[in-house]
Design an enzyme around this catalytic site. Structure first.
Site, mmCIF file in Angstrom:
data_model
loop_
_atom_site.group_PDB
_atom_site.id
_atom_site.type_symbol
_atom_site.label_atom_id
_atom_site.label_comp_id
_atom_site.label_asym_id
_atom_site.label_seq_id
_atom_site.Cartn_x
_atom_site.Cartn_y
_atom_site.Cartn_z
ATOM 1 N N HIS A 133 -73.987 70.289 -89.080
ATOM 2 C CA HIS A 133 -73.353 69.620 -87.937
ATOM 3 C C HIS A 133 -72.497 68.444 -88.420
ATOM 4 C CE1 HIS A 133 -73.514 67.968 -83.685
ATOM 5 N NE2 HIS A 133 -73.162 66.897 -84.376
ATOM 6 N N GLU A 134 -73.064 67.609 -89.273
ATOM 7 C CA GLU A 134 -72.329 66.431 -89.752
ATOM 8 C C GLU A 134 -71.182 66.825 -90.677
ATOM 9 O OE1 GLU A 134 -72.821 63.875 -88.083
ATOM 10 O OE2 GLU A 134 -74.801 64.380 -87.293
ATOM 11 N N HIS A 137 -68.123 67.601 -88.733
ATOM 12 C CA HIS A 137 -67.363 66.411 -88.323
ATOM 13 C C HIS A 137 -66.340 66.013 -89.383
ATOM 14 C CE1 HIS A 137 -69.048 65.077 -84.536
ATOM 15 N NE2 HIS A 137 -70.282 65.203 -85.001
#
Length: 169
Positions: A133-134, A137
């Protein structure tokens, strides 16, 4: 140390691709510390520098209940992934929104730590999901990008309405 401002969707700065950190120095370490302060203040389990308008490849994570297992990933690279899983994910940049996102169940990453030392990490379950998820980003990708255009539009409208309500208070 200080708490940084978290960008919220649909802010276009969330779409900027982060650049590699050239040197881990005191400035980078200060950013890491501020990111942890911000993540804990916002009650998150992970935060990418992009989310606080710093476009460098830095991630902080702490998935522990006790909030005492800090993980720093500077210039992370995904070197292996396997298996399929998914949970309802949320995001500090997309408040009050959760959605099921397909992810790899296991990952192996290479990165630098807070001191600039290279390491490799194998992760599974929640930590593996959080890392993916990170890392998304850092390339300007949000978890809602995995959803249908209609669902994304509904989320955008909901968040715009929330932003208007918050600006009145």
């Amino acid at each position: 140390m200080s708490v940084l401002q978290v960008l919220h969707f649909p802010d276009e700065r969330l779409r900027i691709t982060a650049q590699p950190v050239k040197e881990v120095n005191a400035d980078i370490q200060r950013i890491v510390d501020d990111m942890f302060d911000t993540m804990y203040e916002e009650e998150g389990i992970g935060l990418a520098a992009t989310q606080v308008d710093i476009h460098q490849r830095i991630i902080v994570i702490d998935v522990s209940e006790e909030r005492d297992q800090r993980l720093v990933l500077i210039n992370p690279e995904l070197i292996e992934k396997s298996g399929d899983t998914g949970i309802e994910e949320g995001c500090l940049s997309i408040p009050e929104t959760r959605a099921l996102v397909p992810r790899a169940e296991h990952v192996k990453v290479r990165a630098l730590d807070r001191e600039g030392k290279a390491f490799e990490l194998e992760a599974s379950e929640l930590l593996a999901i959080c890392i993916q998820h990170e890392m998304d980003h850092l390339v300007g990708k949000l978890f809602i990008d995995y959803l249908s255009p209609l669902k994304r539009q509904r989320i955008r409208q909901k968040l715009e309405k929330l932003a208007k309500q918050n600006s009145r208070t």
